[in-house]
Design an enzyme around this catalytic site. Structure first.
Site: not given
Ligand code: PGA
Length: 242
Positions: A8, A10, A90, A92, A160, A166, A204
């Protein structure tokens, strides 16, 4: 069933960076690999991947099929650009765009009308986790985000934990396995063939921890953010699936 490794990207990279990253990815016979670039770079990534087995997906879609929805992108447009998958719900999107689980279910229906496979994200916040509400939150998100009659073969669920995205903080492998087992059990009753639904872990994931996560029985793949932007590290994660 092959593990599904999803990148992903982003809202990162520029056109040249997206092209360079796509050109350096190494598919594996033992895993299915999917990358989800920002909308404007779908075409350049598709062209760069050429006839590679790496699949293309998007990070969101509109719940509407077309019309007066300024700034939105429809599932039909994504299918037209060569996408096979779309990530929906997601955290976010839920956090910064106030998407609700019911809203996500309408997007799932829109994506399915175009035969896109859907990756529906669920996950608890740090506060929910600390207070012991993880299972209750996941149960509600699943019930409200999945429309009736969804077939198992077109659905991927991504667990998640919001606090793991992150941050470098990852639940223990025991916690991941038990939460995935809970999700699978709860999918029983919501969809037929719940045993065959792929449940991904995200938050992560990196080149070092991918193998121990991918080895867990109820983990069918990973959804990777930050570490999917570095070709060498993402290739390491792909290799860890086999
Ligand atoms: P990350 O994000 O691997 O940077 O923690 C995962 C995601 O949001 O899909």
């Amino acid at each position: 069933m092959k593990k599904l490794i999803v990148g992903n990207w982003k809202m990162n990279l520029n056109q040249a960076g997206a092209k360079e990253l796509a050109s350096r990815l190494q598919p594996s016979e033992r895993a299915e690999v999917l990358v989800c670039p920002p909308y404007p770079y779908l075409q350049v990534v598709r062209e760069t991947l050429g006839d590679s087995s790496i699949m293309l997906g998007a990070q969101d879609c509109s719940q509407a099929d077309n019309g007066a929805h300024t700034g939105d992108v429809s599932a039909g447009m994504l299918a037209d650009m060569g996408c096979e998958y779309v990530i929906l719900g997601h955290s976010e999107r839920r956090q910064f765009h106030h998407e609700t689980s019911y809203g996500v279910s309408f997007k799932v229906m829109a994506a399915r009308r175009q035969n896109l496979e859907v990756i529906v994200c669920i996950g608890e916040t740090d506060g929910d986790n600390q207070e012991g509400y993880t299972q209750a939150v996941l149960q509600t998100q699943l019930e409200e985000s999945l429309p009736d009659g969804l077939s198992a073969s077109s659905l991927v669920v991504a667990y998640e934990p919001v606090w793991a995205i992150g941050t470098g903080r990852v639940p223990s492998t025991e916690e991941i396995e038990s939460t995935h087992a809970f999700i699978r059990e709860h999918l029983n009753g919501l969809t037929a063939d719940f045993d065959s639904i792929r449940i991904l872990y995200g938050g992560s994931v990196n080149g070092k921890n991918a193998k121990s996560i991918l080895e867990l029985p109820n983990v069918d793949g990973v959804l990777v953010g930050g570490s999917s932007l570095k070709a060498d590290e993402f290739n390491q994660i792909i290799a860890a699936a086999g």
